[in-house]
Design a protein around this motif. Structure first.
Motif, PDB file in Angstrom:
ATOM      1  N   VAL A 287       0.852  -1.195   0.000  1.00 17.87           N
ATOM      2  CA  VAL A 287       0.000   0.000   0.000  1.00 17.87           C
ATOM      3  C   VAL A 287       0.888   1.246   0.000  1.00 17.87           C
ATOM      4  N   ALA A 288       1.891   1.224   0.853  1.00 27.64           N
ATOM      5  CA  ALA A 288       2.797   2.386   0.923  1.00 27.64           C
ATOM      6  C   ALA A 288       3.538   2.559  -0.399  1.00 27.64           C
ATOM      7  N   ALA A 289       3.888   1.448  -1.045  1.00 30.75           N
ATOM      8  CA  ALA A 289       4.573   1.534  -2.347  1.00 30.75           C
ATOM      9  C   ALA A 289       3.659   2.237  -3.358  1.00 30.75           C
ATOM     10  N   ARG A 290       2.398   1.822  -3.384  1.00 29.74           N
ATOM     11  CA  ARG A 290       1.457   2.458  -4.329  1.00 29.74           C
ATOM     12  C   ARG A 290       1.237   3.927  -3.975  1.00 29.74           C
ATOM     13  N   PHE A 291       1.196   4.221  -2.674  1.00 23.02           N
ATOM     14  CA  PHE A 291       1.001   5.597  -2.199  1.00 23.02           C
ATOM     15  C   PHE A 291       2.115   6.493  -2.745  1.00 23.02           C
ATOM     16  N   ILE A 292       3.337   5.966  -2.703  1.00 25.37           N
ATOM     17  CA  ILE A 292       4.483   6.728  -3.220  1.00 25.37           C
ATOM     18  C   ILE A 292       4.411   6.828  -4.738  1.00 25.37           C
ATOM     19  N   GLU A 293       4.198   5.677  -5.396  1.00 25.06           N
ATOM     20  CA  GLU A 293       4.256   5.646  -6.872  1.00 25.06           C
ATOM     21  C   GLU A 293       3.195   6.549  -7.506  1.00 25.06           C
ATOM     22  N   ALA A 294       2.045   6.677  -6.840  1.00 17.78           N
ATOM     23  CA  ALA A 294       0.982   7.518  -7.400  1.00 17.78           C
ATOM     24  C   ALA A 294       1.200   9.000  -7.078  1.00 17.78           C
ATOM     25  N   GLY A 295       2.295   9.309  -6.385  1.00 13.07           N
ATOM     26  CA  GLY A 295       2.607  10.714  -6.089  1.00 13.07           C
ATOM     27  C   GLY A 295       1.879  11.266  -4.867  1.00 13.07           C
ATOM     28  N   HIS A 296       1.198  10.396  -4.111  1.00 11.14           N
ATOM     29  CA  HIS A 296       0.438  10.883  -2.953  1.00 11.14           C
ATOM     30  C   HIS A 296       1.341  11.317  -1.793  1.00 11.14           C
ATOM     31  N   MET A 297       2.510  10.654  -1.663  1.00 12.91           N
ATOM     32  CA  MET A 297       3.305  10.858  -0.447  1.00 12.91           C
ATOM     33  C   MET A 297       3.731  12.336  -0.305  1.00 12.91           C
ATOM     34  N   ARG A 298       4.301  12.876  -1.379  1.00  9.50           N
ATOM     35  CA  ARG A 298       4.775  14.274  -1.308  1.00  9.50           C
ATOM     36  C   ARG A 298       3.604  15.221  -1.032  1.00  9.50           C
ATOM     37  N   ARG A 299       2.499  15.009  -1.775  1.00  8.58           N
ATOM     38  CA  ARG A 299       1.312  15.870  -1.595  1.00  8.58           C
ATOM     39  C   ARG A 299       0.790  15.767  -0.160  1.00  8.58           C
ATOM     40  N   HIS A 300       0.761  14.540   0.364  1.00  5.16           N
ATOM     41  CA  HIS A 300       0.214  14.341   1.703  1.00  5.16           C
ATOM     42  C   HIS A 300       1.110  14.999   2.762  1.00  5.16           C
ATOM     43  N   ILE A 301       2.416  14.871   2.578  1.00  3.88           N
ATOM     44  CA  ILE A 301       3.337  15.505   3.537  1.00  3.88           C
ATOM     45  C   ILE A 301       3.123  17.026   3.515  1.00  3.88           C
ATOM     46  N   ASP A 302       3.011  17.587   2.314  1.00  2.00           N
ATOM     47  CA  ASP A 302       2.786  19.042   2.218  1.00  2.00           C
ATOM     48  C   ASP A 302       1.489  19.429   2.925  1.00  2.00           C
ATOM     49  N   TRP A 303       0.478  18.572   2.811  1.00  2.00           N
ATOM     50  CA  TRP A 303      -0.812  18.838   3.448  1.00  2.00           C
ATOM     51  C   TRP A 303      -0.669  18.817   4.976  1.00  2.00           C
ATOM     52  N   ILE A 304       0.097  17.841   5.482  1.00  2.00           N
ATOM     53  CA  ILE A 304       0.297  17.773   6.947  1.00  2.00           C
ATOM     54  C   ILE A 304       1.074  19.001   7.438  1.00  2.00           C
ATOM     55  N   ILE A 305       2.053  19.417   6.639  1.00  2.00           N
ATOM     56  CA  ILE A 305       2.835  20.603   7.020  1.00  2.00           C
ATOM     57  C   ILE A 305       1.897  21.818   7.147  1.00  2.00           C
TER      58      ILE A 305
END
Ligand SMILES: Cc1ncc(COP(=O)(O)O)c(C=O)c1O
Length: 402
Positions: A287-305
């Motif tokens: 799941v985490a691999a797909r989260f990264i590959e779909a570009g969600h990780m960077r967007r989500h981190i920015d959202w938490i910031i």
């Protein structure tokens, strides 16, 4: 006659301590109207629930035959691939990185790999009690080094290492949390990082770099990790192993983290994993691999910031507006904590008892020091869990008590 089973406990179990912080959290949990700055919890608003629900469903349906099987102890190769791309370390071999069940797990395996009972670990004081208890459960002794605004004080580190060396103590590693430290919120600048690495290299003692908050930077410039510095500037890839975590990004319940270091450390750490957790959760890794590959990780981190920056600012502003003279605090550039120093005559453990009656909670600073260092006029405040309004109200209650 029945005999109590406790008499059979191993020596390690018998000396294992209860977590003071968990005890404190029990007192504050579920009390109506309580504003808690005590826990180190991410905001539940920061969990990407919809996305994770969708990805878990997809992974189980599409890759279930694979991910519901036993997995590799060092971690899933697809997740490692995605992780290396996200962390911008494509050059790392799979032998230099292992996936862990949260970073506590990696810290424990690192400790297990190096520590025999009675060996010494040098750490920051104040420091993170979760790691200290994991280390003590392996029989380690902790030698605390005091901090200034930039982290562990180099001269004190050198003097302590010299003293331990003269006493023939087996010092196995130096443990640091260089960014937005738990509990102090302090960050080591680049020069301090270089100084600490140089001392470690001089004494031939490796460093364990704990970086669970690195992605949560709200101001200031990103700084090279000790791990990167050791590899590049010091040309010594054996010197530093880094542990990172997704607990503060995706949710601590997923128990996902990783450690990167020399194969000579990662190899035995994986052997410890084979004997304990067997493997990290296979579905979560995909799941985490797909989260990264779909570009969600960077967007989500920015959202938490964007979620946490105003909370950090609200806490710093409320402290500046409300606290009486003689009270000082750190200015964290990220993470989740502010460290408050009270006038020397005020005991934060006593203040805690009164604060609870006034429905505001924090962790007294004394709980963050290893044995041998007593400090009673400090406290840790968490700003990630409560929203800005509650933060202002809670700080004002605390200031009223002071
Ligand atoms: C400094 C530090 N290291 C490690 C951890 C453990 O994180 P994980 O949930 O990844 O085990 C925490 C959690 O609060 C922490 O503050």
């Amino acid at each position: 006659m029945k005999q109590p089973i406790e008499r059979l406990y191993s020596q390690h179990t018998a000396i294992m301590k209860h977590s003071f912080i968990r005890e404190i959290l029990k007192v504050t949990k579920g009390v109506p109207g309580m504003i808690s700055f005590a826990g180190g919890l991410p905001s539940p608003d920061s969990f990407p629930r919809e996305l994770l629900a969708r990805l878990f469903s997809q992974v189980i349906l599409e890759e279930g035959a694979d991910v519901l099987q036993y997995g590799a102890s060092d971690g899933d190769r697809f997740f490692k691939q995605a992780l290396k791309a996200f962390e911008e370390v494509p050059y790392l071999s799979d032998e230099e990185i292992m996936i862990t069940v949260g970073s506590t797990n990696g810290i424990y395996y690192f400790t297990r790999t190096l520590i025999d009972p009675g060996d010494t670990i040098v750490c920051e004081a104040p420091g993170f009690p979760g790691s200290v208890t994991a280390m003590e459960s392996c029989g380690a002794r902790l030698a605390g080094i005091e901090m200034d605004e930039l982290g562990m004080i180099p001269d004190q580190l050198r003097d302590t290492l010299r003293g331990l060396h003269d006493r023939k103590a087996a010092v196995k590693f130096i443990y640091v949390i260089p960014e937005f430290q738990n509990p102090s919120g302090r960050t080591m600048d680049l020069n301090r990082r270089r100084e600490i690495i140089a001392i470690a290299a001089e004494f031939g003692i490796p460093i364990l770099e704990d970086q669970p908050y690195r992605e949560l930077r709200y101001s200031g410039e990103r700084i090279l990790t000790l791990w990167e510095l050791a590899r590049t500037e010091f040309d010594d890839p054996q010197l530093v192993t880094i542990a990172k975590s997704f607990s503060k990004i995706l949710g601590p319940g997923l128990r996902l983290g990783f450690a990167a270091g020399p194969p000579e450390m990662i190899g035995p750490m994986v052997k410890w994993a084979q004997k304990t957790t067997v493997s990290p959760d296979c579905a979560t890794q995909r799941v985490a691999a797909r989260f990264i590959e779909a570009g969600h990780m960077r967007r989500h981190i920015d959202w938490i910031i964007d979620l946490y920056r105003p909370r950090r600012d609200a806490m710093l502003n409320a402290l500046a507006d409300c606290m009486p003279d003689g009270v000082t605090w750190t200015q964290p550039e990220g993470g989740m904590f502010v460290w408050v120093t009270l006038p020397p005559e005020i005991n934060a453990d006593d203040l805690f008892e009164r604060a609870i009656q006034h429905k505001v909670a924090f962790i007294p600073g004394s709980k963050f020091y290893p044995a041998g260092i007593v400090r009673t006029n400090e406290l840790r405040l968490n700003f990630s869990y409560s929203d800005e309004k509650l933060i202002r109200e809670g700080v004002s209650r605390l200031a009223g008590l002071l």
